[in-house]
Enzyme design. Structure first.
Site, PDB file in Angstrom:
ATOM      1  N   HIS A 191       0.805  -1.057  -0.065  1.00  0.00           N
ATOM      2  CA  HIS A 191       0.251   0.179   0.629  1.00  0.00           C
ATOM      3  C   HIS A 191       1.238   1.159  -0.505  1.00  0.00           C
ATOM      4  O   HIS A 191       1.412   0.894   0.425  1.00  0.00           O
ATOM      5  CB  HIS A 191      -1.037   0.342   1.344  1.00  0.00           C
ATOM      6  CG  HIS A 191      -1.863   0.783   0.915  1.00  0.00           C
ATOM      7  ND1 HIS A 191      -2.713   1.003   0.392  1.00  0.00           N
ATOM      8  CD2 HIS A 191      -1.918   2.456   2.316  1.00  0.00           C
ATOM      9  CE1 HIS A 191      -3.573   2.464   1.046  1.00  0.00           C
ATOM     10  NE2 HIS A 191      -3.313   2.720   1.844  1.00  0.00           N
ATOM     11  N   ASN A 192       1.071   2.555  -0.514  1.00  0.00           N
ATOM     12  CA  ASN A 192       1.401   3.644  -1.327  1.00  0.00           C
ATOM     13  C   ASN A 192       2.934   3.225  -1.016  1.00  0.00           C
ATOM     14  O   ASN A 192       3.385   3.673  -1.081  1.00  0.00           O
ATOM     15  CB  ASN A 192       1.365   4.551   0.048  1.00  0.00           C
ATOM     16  CG  ASN A 192      -0.092   5.232   0.595  1.00  0.00           C
ATOM     17  OD1 ASN A 192      -0.958   5.303  -0.009  1.00  0.00           O
ATOM     18  ND2 ASN A 192      -0.137   5.030   1.566  1.00  0.00           N
ATOM     19  N   ASP A 221      -1.125   5.580  -6.791  1.00  0.00           N
ATOM     20  CA  ASP A 221      -2.007   6.686  -7.099  1.00  0.00           C
ATOM     21  C   ASP A 221      -1.880   7.234  -8.145  1.00  0.00           C
ATOM     22  O   ASP A 221      -0.827   7.605  -8.179  1.00  0.00           O
ATOM     23  CB  ASP A 221      -1.901   7.353  -5.899  1.00  0.00           C
ATOM     24  CG  ASP A 221      -2.357   6.181  -4.457  1.00  0.00           C
ATOM     25  OD1 ASP A 221      -3.151   5.699  -4.919  1.00  0.00           O
ATOM     26  OD2 ASP A 221      -2.109   6.477  -3.290  1.00  0.00           O
ATOM     27  N   GLU A 243      -4.934   3.592  -8.743  1.00  0.00           N
ATOM     28  CA  GLU A 243      -5.745   4.475  -7.998  1.00  0.00           C
ATOM     29  C   GLU A 243      -5.910   5.546  -9.160  1.00  0.00           C
ATOM     30  O   GLU A 243      -5.165   6.236  -8.946  1.00  0.00           O
ATOM     31  CB  GLU A 243      -5.397   5.233  -6.155  1.00  0.00           C
ATOM     32  CG  GLU A 243      -6.883   5.385  -5.832  1.00  0.00           C
ATOM     33  CD  GLU A 243      -6.114   5.852  -3.779  1.00  0.00           C
ATOM     34  OE1 GLU A 243      -6.033   7.142  -4.174  1.00  0.00           O
ATOM     35  OE2 GLU A 243      -5.806   4.909  -3.672  1.00  0.00           O
ATOM     36  N   HIS A 266       0.347  10.876  -2.987  1.00  0.00           N
ATOM     37  CA  HIS A 266      -0.245  10.267  -1.516  1.00  0.00           C
ATOM     38  C   HIS A 266      -1.104  11.753  -2.027  1.00  0.00           C
ATOM     39  O   HIS A 266      -0.950  12.778  -1.264  1.00  0.00           O
ATOM     40  CB  HIS A 266       0.159  10.108  -0.333  1.00  0.00           C
ATOM     41  CG  HIS A 266      -0.906  10.143   0.356  1.00  0.00           C
ATOM     42  ND1 HIS A 266      -1.425  10.950   1.520  1.00  0.00           N
ATOM     43  CD2 HIS A 266      -1.384   8.032   0.020  1.00  0.00           C
ATOM     44  CE1 HIS A 266      -2.600   9.438   1.726  1.00  0.00           C
ATOM     45  NE2 HIS A 266      -2.401   8.635   1.356  1.00  0.00           N
ATOM     46  N   GLU A 321       0.076  -0.552  -5.738  1.00  0.00           N
ATOM     47  CA  GLU A 321       0.010   0.179  -5.616  1.00  0.00           C
ATOM     48  C   GLU A 321      -0.315   1.535  -6.725  1.00  0.00           C
ATOM     49  O   GLU A 321       0.926   2.153  -5.560  1.00  0.00           O
ATOM     50  CB  GLU A 321      -1.017   1.104  -4.136  1.00  0.00           C
ATOM     51  CG  GLU A 321      -2.376   2.500  -4.358  1.00  0.00           C
ATOM     52  CD  GLU A 321      -2.647   2.092  -2.841  1.00  0.00           C
ATOM     53  OE1 GLU A 321      -3.497   3.051  -3.284  1.00  0.00           O
ATOM     54  OE2 GLU A 321      -1.645   2.477  -1.957  1.00  0.00           O
TER      55      GLU A 321
END
Length: 154
Positions: free
Chosen positions: A25-26, A57, A104, A70, A55
């Site tokens: 994640h991230n 984003d 994302e 982020h 991930e």
């Protein structure tokens, strides 16, 4: 560590949904999720550590170039293209099982098209463009069938 534990010894012929998948994640962040630096090398680190789902984003960036960071924080921004090139380089060094990009998406249609263009150019034949029906999970391909492929989930 026992070197034999680094090898896959399970039946990898079942549908993909039958497995736990090591995920990050991230992935792009080198530290906390408010102030730290985003770095493409963090994808290399995660993939080399055994993660098979990372991930990304994605946000609209300047000059029509999508960026990864982020959102709504003070983390730094990196170009999507640099992230894709790093993933392409490190995706299959440790093993050939599929890599899943968990996108994302916060981008405009124009920059989404740019992301798709970069993925096609950079990943080439590694990018799995097959259409998978979400109806019956028993119909999903297996990790064995997806060796060397990059999958995209949005």
């Amino acid at each position: 560590c026992n070197p034999l534990h680094g090898e896959v010894h399970q039946d990898m012929g079942q549908p993909l949904c039958h497995y736990f998948i090591a995920s990050s994640h991230n992935t792009y962040l080198s530290g906390d999720q408010l102030l730290s630096q985003s770095r493409p090398e963090m994808y290399a680190r995660a993939l080399q550590a055994g993660c098979r789902c990372v991930e990304v984003d994605c946000w609209d960036g300047p000059d029509g170039e999508p960026v990864v960071h982020h959102g709504y924080t003070l983390t730094s921004k990196i170009l999507f293209r640099d992230v894709a090139e790093t993933i392409n380089k490190y995706a299959f060094i440790k093993n050939e099982f599929p890599v899943i990009l968990s996108i994302e998406n916060h981008c405009s249609i124009q920059q989404q098209k740019k992301i798709a263009q970069y993925m096609k150019e950079i990943f080439g034949d590694k990018l799995d463009l097959s259409s998978v029906s979400t109806g019956d999970p028993k119909q999903l391909p297996s990790p064995q069938e997806l060796r060397g492929k990059i999958l995209v989930k949005v």
